[in-house]
Scaffold this motif. Sequence first.
Motif, PDB file in Angstrom:
ATOM      1  N   ASP A 376     -18.365 -11.426  -9.328  1.00  0.00           N
ATOM      2  CA  ASP A 376     -18.511 -10.610  -8.192  1.00  0.00           C
ATOM      3  C   ASP A 376     -19.710  -9.448  -8.745  1.00  0.00           C
ATOM      4  OD1 ASP A 376     -17.377 -12.279  -6.486  1.00  0.00           O
ATOM      5  OD2 ASP A 376     -15.491 -11.250  -6.470  1.00  0.00           O
ATOM      6  N   ARG A 379     -23.157 -10.772  -8.808  1.00  0.00           N
ATOM      7  CA  ARG A 379     -23.562 -10.854  -7.580  1.00  0.00           C
ATOM      8  C   ARG A 379     -23.861  -9.641  -6.541  1.00  0.00           C
ATOM      9  NH1 ARG A 379     -21.024 -14.698  -3.037  1.00  0.00           N
ATOM     10  NH2 ARG A 379     -22.665 -14.592  -1.270  1.00  0.00           N
ATOM     11  N   TYR A 380     -22.769  -8.743  -6.699  1.00  0.00           N
ATOM     12  CA  TYR A 380     -22.946  -7.687  -5.864  1.00  0.00           C
ATOM     13  C   TYR A 380     -23.467  -6.289  -6.378  1.00  0.00           C
ATOM     14  CZ  TYR A 380     -20.438 -10.628  -2.519  1.00  0.00           C
ATOM     15  OH  TYR A 380     -19.864 -11.868  -1.785  1.00  0.00           O
ATOM     16  N   GLY A 401     -17.162  -9.585  -2.275  1.00  0.00           N
ATOM     17  CA  GLY A 401     -16.450 -10.686  -2.982  1.00  0.00           C
ATOM     18  C   GLY A 401     -14.836 -10.455  -2.853  1.00  0.00           C
ATOM     19  N   GLN A 402     -14.192 -10.368  -4.246  1.00  0.00           N
ATOM     20  CA  GLN A 402     -12.887 -10.159  -4.394  1.00  0.00           C
ATOM     21  C   GLN A 402     -12.833  -8.946  -5.381  1.00  0.00           C
ATOM     22  OE1 GLN A 402     -11.773 -14.519  -5.233  1.00  0.00           O
ATOM     23  NE2 GLN A 402      -9.925 -13.660  -3.943  1.00  0.00           N
TER      24      GLN A 402
END
Length: 626
Positions: A376, A379-380, A401-402
């Motif tokens: 995550d 990605r973020y 995400g999480q």
Amino acid sequence: MRILFAAALMATAAPLAAQSSASPAPILTTPEALDVWTHAEPTVARVTHVGLDLNVDFASETLTGSAKLDILAQPDAKQIVLDVDDLDISAVTDGSGKALQWNVGADDPELGSALTVQLDGAKQIIITYRTQPGATALQWLPPEMTAGKKKPYLFSQGQPINNRSWIPTQDSPGIRQTWDATLTVPGDLVAVMSAEKLSGDKGEKLKDGRRRFRFRMDKPVPPYLIAFAVGDLKFKPLGPRSGVWTEPSMLDAAAHEFTDVEKMIDAASDLYGPYRWGRYDMLVLPPSFPYGGMENPMLTFLTPTIITGDRSNTDVVAHELAHSWSGNLVTNATWSDSWLNEGFTTYFENRIMESVYGKERAAMYADLDWDGMKRDLARYGGKTRTGAATRLHGDPGATGGQLDYFKGSNFLRMLEVTVGREKWDAYLRSYFDRHAFQPQTTAGFLADLRANLLQGDPALELKLQLDRWAYAAGLPDNAVHITSTTLAAVDTKLKAFNAGGPASAVQTDGWSTQEWLRFLNGIPRKQTPQRLAELDKALGLSDSTNAYVRSAWLELAIANRYEPALPSLQEFATRVGRGLLIRPLYTGLMQQGDWGADIARKLFAEARPTYHPTVASGIEQIIAGK
């Protein structure tokens, strides 16, 4: 302007609380506690209790009836502002039946509308209304979408702000409310709610053949936790405080899977204080339920995808149980601080699993969470980006995400390791006691940490990097990576396979879900059709009955445009509605150009009626490229 407005609200908060003889749950009025996802003005007038009386009509897919709201208002308050989303309101009166003036404001596509009621001195208002068939919190299932295939089913999902589509109230996690409800349902169905049952398991049979069920929640809860389900439901006790509801055909399997729940309740209570909700029952819903679990008080809602026969996914049960402390007992005041629910709960869940199943089992979950966190972050944003999605406190809904689960739990694990488990556990137990049945913010938690754990120790303050964890992007350098020897053994097999070894040599007998995920997620995304065919044949991936395994395999197949897996994808995506398992499949398809986009659109057109409205909306955005 928001800071100035919040400061003005602070000045009025104390007199409002002082008026209450019933001692309602406090609200927070610091600037960071201002909830931008509600129309309510709770320091002017607020809801303290909701009384629902609703008829459930499967033919029209509507709820019809009334909501009786107890109001706590400033002496000079002229009106109260509520949250509604597409409710058909026919009347608003005070407690004696006198009509009150009201109006519904413009519709916001995300927040719904403001229902403003002129109080005229009223301390109680009664709203008569009807929901719409497309209410975002409600999913009406025809018989063919249930396990029994004979009777319809209905369930609600309120988090984060969906309950305003069936309850006219102040739909904000910082405005806690007690509540009661009467549900009238078809005579061959059973209603359950996230509250104490007042009418028994079978309810009261009426002269017209319907059944009436009554419930009560005498503890103030955030309104997103008001939840219900109606269906062909049976109950099986698991212990003196716990049991499971589900459709009859799934009852024995569910009871077998969740047999350790009493041990979990004991472990959680030993760690961080008494369980304060009375019973802990569980409801296993149809596969369209959008989440792994939902921590509705006294009745956790669960997806059937966690029932795999080996109890390897009971961490979901531990997670929802832990919410009875972090989330239900102490709640984020706004959704900008959702990590205060999910990060705390993920950490607590792991401690429960360690207590019940041992350190290695807990290490396996923690190690996988670390993998998820790193994915995550990459990605973020990661360390070089400043997007709010990589912070624990950020914009509502910008969770990256999480990360609110994984980075949040690692924050607490770092605190445990740095100050020592004994000292940390004593602090966290006292924290839950100090803030029980109250909302909380990130700033409030950090202030509590400094006052009750750090106690003015500048060296410890510097070592912990509290503000960096909460407000900065990326991962601080004091993060703690717990590793698992079980997963290390899987890594050895994974390395051999990735080096060209045969799939038949992997030997997956006895693997838990976590071992499967470590292996499948560790396979490089670029594979030949021959290699994928070998893998599928050797390990039976396309036919796997484990939803986690099937989803991970389909992600890999989609990344390679592996068309022999498409029948498995079609069957899976039209049967399972859990967002965690199906959203990545649509995302993967849309990353595969016209080939994948065409499949995604056709699949969604077929599967959409089987998805909860919130999941369908999210997939719609994926397909639209948003």
